[in-house]
Design a protein around this motif. Structure first.
Motif, mmCIF file in Angstrom:
data_model
loop_
_atom_site.group_PDB
_atom_site.id
_atom_site.type_symbol
_atom_site.label_atom_id
_atom_site.label_comp_id
_atom_site.label_asym_id
_atom_site.label_seq_id
_atom_site.Cartn_x
_atom_site.Cartn_y
_atom_site.Cartn_z
ATOM 1 N N HIS A 22 33.538 47.809 36.041
ATOM 2 C CA HIS A 22 35.014 47.936 36.016
ATOM 3 C C HIS A 22 35.469 48.505 37.553
ATOM 4 C CE1 HIS A 22 38.884 49.230 34.147
ATOM 5 N NE2 HIS A 22 39.269 48.300 35.004
ATOM 6 N N LEU A 23 35.775 47.725 38.497
ATOM 7 C CA LEU A 23 36.132 48.279 39.447
ATOM 8 C C LEU A 23 37.296 48.472 39.991
ATOM 9 C CD1 LEU A 23 33.086 46.124 41.666
ATOM 10 C CD2 LEU A 23 33.051 48.555 40.774
ATOM 11 N N ASP A 24 38.344 47.969 39.269
ATOM 12 C CA ASP A 24 39.650 48.288 39.321
ATOM 13 C C ASP A 24 40.364 48.581 38.431
ATOM 14 O OD1 ASP A 24 42.492 48.009 40.145
ATOM 15 O OD2 ASP A 24 42.583 45.822 40.330
ATOM 16 N N ARG A 25 40.517 49.978 38.229
ATOM 17 C CA ARG A 25 41.031 50.943 37.231
ATOM 18 C C ARG A 25 42.622 51.323 37.254
ATOM 19 N NH1 ARG A 25 36.569 52.697 34.085
ATOM 20 N NH2 ARG A 25 34.842 52.490 34.913
ATOM 21 N N ILE A 26 43.047 50.585 38.255
ATOM 22 C CA ILE A 26 44.669 50.802 38.612
ATOM 23 C C ILE A 26 45.289 49.544 37.933
ATOM 24 C CG2 ILE A 26 46.554 50.939 40.244
ATOM 25 C CD1 ILE A 26 44.437 52.431 42.136
ATOM 26 N N THR A 27 45.007 48.248 38.351
ATOM 27 C CA THR A 27 45.682 47.100 37.864
ATOM 28 C C THR A 27 44.770 46.357 36.698
ATOM 29 O OG1 THR A 27 44.749 45.759 39.672
ATOM 30 C CG2 THR A 27 46.739 46.855 39.903
ATOM 31 N N GLY A 28 43.464 46.740 36.833
ATOM 32 C CA GLY A 28 42.584 45.824 35.879
ATOM 33 C C GLY A 28 42.794 46.450 34.405
ATOM 34 N N VAL A 29 43.940 46.564 33.778
ATOM 35 C CA VAL A 29 43.850 46.948 32.357
ATOM 36 C C VAL A 29 44.757 46.282 31.874
ATOM 37 C CG1 VAL A 29 43.667 49.560 33.292
ATOM 38 C CG2 VAL A 29 45.877 48.546 33.316
ATOM 39 N N GLY A 30 44.873 46.411 30.284
ATOM 40 C CA GLY A 30 45.659 45.231 29.580
ATOM 41 C C GLY A 30 45.024 44.088 29.266
ATOM 42 N N LEU A 37 41.321 33.356 47.304
ATOM 43 C CA LEU A 37 40.621 34.698 47.550
ATOM 44 C C LEU A 37 40.977 35.691 46.614
ATOM 45 C CD1 LEU A 37 41.387 35.069 51.367
ATOM 46 C CD2 LEU A 37 39.106 34.720 50.399
ATOM 47 N N VAL A 38 42.242 36.003 46.467
ATOM 48 C CA VAL A 38 42.763 36.799 45.253
ATOM 49 C C VAL A 38 42.034 36.894 44.094
ATOM 50 C CG1 VAL A 38 44.685 37.720 43.969
ATOM 51 C CG2 VAL A 38 44.917 37.364 46.391
ATOM 52 N N SER A 39 41.944 35.378 43.586
ATOM 53 C CA SER A 39 41.328 35.320 42.144
ATOM 54 C C SER A 39 39.848 35.515 42.409
ATOM 55 C CB SER A 39 41.365 33.686 42.127
ATOM 56 O OG SER A 39 42.677 33.384 41.949
ATOM 57 N N PHE A 40 39.134 35.168 43.283
ATOM 58 C CA PHE A 40 37.775 35.495 43.527
ATOM 59 C C PHE A 40 37.413 37.182 43.625
ATOM 60 C CE2 PHE A 40 33.750 36.491 45.613
ATOM 61 C CZ PHE A 40 32.816 35.793 44.872
ATOM 62 N N SER A 41 38.519 37.920 43.988
ATOM 63 C CA SER A 41 38.325 39.390 44.126
ATOM 64 C C SER A 41 38.448 39.874 42.765
ATOM 65 C CB SER A 41 39.409 40.007 44.984
ATOM 66 O OG SER A 41 40.764 39.756 44.206
ATOM 67 N N ARG A 42 39.483 39.239 41.833
ATOM 68 C CA ARG A 42 39.777 39.566 40.315
ATOM 69 C C ARG A 42 38.285 39.557 39.666
ATOM 70 N NH1 ARG A 42 42.897 43.128 40.481
ATOM 71 N NH2 ARG A 42 43.579 42.878 38.339
ATOM 72 N N ILE A 43 37.421 38.601 39.925
ATOM 73 C CA ILE A 43 36.128 38.265 39.204
ATOM 74 C C ILE A 43 34.994 39.452 39.882
ATOM 75 C CG2 ILE A 43 34.317 36.710 38.972
ATOM 76 C CD1 ILE A 43 36.209 34.338 39.330
ATOM 77 N N TYR A 44 35.056 39.305 41.122
ATOM 78 C CA TYR A 44 34.349 40.589 41.766
ATOM 79 C C TYR A 44 34.461 41.821 41.262
ATOM 80 C CZ TYR A 44 32.057 43.506 45.291
ATOM 81 O OH TYR A 44 31.220 44.368 45.837
ATOM 82 N N LEU A 45 35.849 42.265 40.938
ATOM 83 C CA LEU A 45 36.009 43.541 40.470
ATOM 84 C C LEU A 45 35.837 43.570 38.980
ATOM 85 C CD1 LEU A 45 39.449 44.041 42.472
ATOM 86 C CD2 LEU A 45 37.367 45.176 42.905
ATOM 87 N N GLY A 46 35.454 42.738 38.410
ATOM 88 C CA GLY A 46 35.114 42.762 37.158
ATOM 89 C C GLY A 46 36.018 42.846 35.811
ATOM 90 N N VAL A 47 37.487 42.400 36.457
ATOM 91 C CA VAL A 47 38.518 42.410 35.475
ATOM 92 C C VAL A 47 39.054 41.203 34.937
ATOM 93 C CG1 VAL A 47 39.510 44.444 36.590
ATOM 94 C CG2 VAL A 47 40.181 42.428 37.556
ATOM 95 N N HIS A 48 38.456 39.976 35.485
ATOM 96 C CA HIS A 48 38.749 38.556 34.865
ATOM 97 C C HIS A 48 37.561 37.756 35.018
ATOM 98 C CE1 HIS A 48 43.148 39.051 34.274
ATOM 99 N NE2 HIS A 48 43.124 39.912 35.462
ATOM 100 N N THR A 49 37.572 36.757 34.026
ATOM 101 C CA THR A 49 36.756 35.728 33.916
ATOM 102 C C THR A 49 37.157 34.435 34.892
ATOM 103 O OG1 THR A 49 37.786 34.626 32.150
ATOM 104 C CG2 THR A 49 36.044 36.198 31.716
ATOM 105 N N PRO A 50 36.267 33.625 35.322
ATOM 106 C CA PRO A 50 36.569 32.421 35.885
ATOM 107 C C PRO A 50 37.914 31.786 35.261
ATOM 108 C CG PRO A 50 34.389 32.659 36.002
ATOM 109 C CD PRO A 50 34.728 33.649 35.271
#
Length: 283
Positions: free
Chosen positions: A83-91, A128-141
Motif C-alpha cells: 500500500h504505497l499511497d496512504r494519503i488518497t488510497g483509502v476508502g 498514466l494516472v490509472s497505471f500509477s494507481r495499480i502500481y501504488l497498490g490501491v486499485h485493480t485493473p
C-alpha cells in the motif's frame, strides 16, 4: 487481478515509487481545480464553467458509485500488495476516482478546445494516472478501466448538456443543476456531496454576477495570463484557508464555505483581474 498488481509491483524501487506518486497527483482534487481555474481565468469563462460542471458532477457520480458497490481496496484482502499511497488510497475501490476524474478532465478539455494537444492528453494522461494507481497498490485493473470509461462518457454527457444551456442564453437554468446537487447532498450527507454542492452553487452565482455586472473577458497577453493565474490561486487559496479557520465544522458551514470559494473564483478574482489589468495595460 491481484496477480497483475503483484507483477507490476515486482519492479518497485524508490525512483518508480516517487515517479508514480507524482503522476497519480495529476488526478488529485487540487490539480483538477487548477485546470478549471486556469481555463476560466486565462482562456474562456464559458469553457471553464463547462469544465467545472463536468468535474464536479463526476466527483458526485464517483462517490455515489463507490458507496453503492462498496468494493474494498486490493491491499485490504491481499497481504502481498504494498500500500504505497496512504494519503488518497483509502476508502472504497470501485470505480477509481483518480482514473475517472482524470478522464473527465482530459476529455472535457478536448471537447471544449478540440485540438490535437488535448486529444493526445485525453488518451495519455488517464492511462498514466490509472497505471500509477495499480502500481501504488490501491486499485485493480477493473477499477481503473471502468473509471476511465465512466469518466469519458460522463464528460461528453455533461459537456453537451451545459453547452446547450449556455449557448441558449439561459444560464440561470444552471442554478437548477446546483439545486439538484444540493438536494442530493441533503438526502445523502457525504462530505464530498456537501462540498461540491456548495462549490457549484457559488460558481454559478459568481458567473451570473459577472454576466450581469462585470462581463469579464480573459486578456490575450501571455504575461498577464500567467499573472492572473498565479494571483487568482493565491486569492482563492487564501479565502479557502480563512473561511475554514472561521466557520464551524458543520455541513451547512462547509457548504457555505465552498459556495463563497466558488464566488471568489468566478466573480471576485475576475473583478480584481479586470481592475489590475486595466492599470497595467495603460502604462
Amino acid at each position: 487481478m491481484t496477480d497483475f498488481i503483484l507483477w507490476v509491483q515486482s519492479a518497485s524501487n524508490q525512483f518508480l515509487d516517487t515517479l508514480f506518486f507524482t503522476i497519480t497527483n495529476l488526478g488529485s482534487p487540487l490539480v483538477l481545480a487548477l485546470y478549471v481555474m486556469v481555463v476560466y481565468w486565462c482562456f474562456d469563462k464559458y469553457r471553464g464553467l463547462n469544465l467545472a460542471f463536468i468535474l464536479s458532477t463526476s466527483v458526485v457520480l464517483n462517490t455515489g458509485l463507490k458507496e453503492l458497490f462498496r468494493i474494498p481496496r486490493p491491499y485490504t484482502y491481499h497481504a502481498g500488495i504494498n500500500h504505497l499511497d496512504r494519503i488518497t488510497g483509502v476508502g472504497w475501490s470501485f470505480p477509481s476516482g483518480h482514473a475517472q476524474l482524470t478522464a473527465s478532465a482530459m476529455v472535457g478539455l478536448y471537447l471544449n478546445f478540440k485540438n490535437r494537444i488535448f486529444a493526445a492528453l485525453a488518451l495519455v494522461v488517464p492511462i498514466l494516472v490509472s497505471f500509477s494507481r495499480i502500481y501504488l497498490g490501491v486499485h485493480t485493473p477493473v477499477d481503473v478501466l471502468c473509471g476511465m470509461a465512466i469518466g469519458a462518457v460522463w464528460a461528453w454527457v455533461v459537456f453537451t448538456l451545459v453547452r446547450r444551456i449556455t449557448t441558449s442564453g439561459k444560464t440561470i437554468t444552471l442554478l437548477l443543476f446546483c439545486a439538484v446537487q444540493l438536494l442530493f447532498s441533503i438526502l445523502f450527507p457525504h462530505h464530498d456531496f456537501i462540498r461540491i454542492a456548495g462549490l457549484c452553487m457559488g460558481f454559478v452565482v459568481g458567473f451570473l454576477l459577472d454576466e450581469t455586472y462585470l462581463h469579464f473577458s480573459p486578456v490575450t497577453h501571455p504575461g498577464l495570463k500567467i499573472l492572473n493565474a498565479l494571483l487568482g490561486c493565491v486569492i482563492a487559496g487564501s479565502v479557502k484557508v480563512a473561511l475554514s479557520m472561521v466557520l464551524p465544522d458543520t455541513a451547512l458551514a462547509t457548504s457555505a464555505e465552498y459556495c463563497l470559494v466558488g464566488i471568489t473564483i468566478t466573480f471576485l478574482c475576475p473583478w480584481i483581474f479586470s481592475k489590475l489589468n486595466a492599470v497595467i495595460l495603460k502604462k
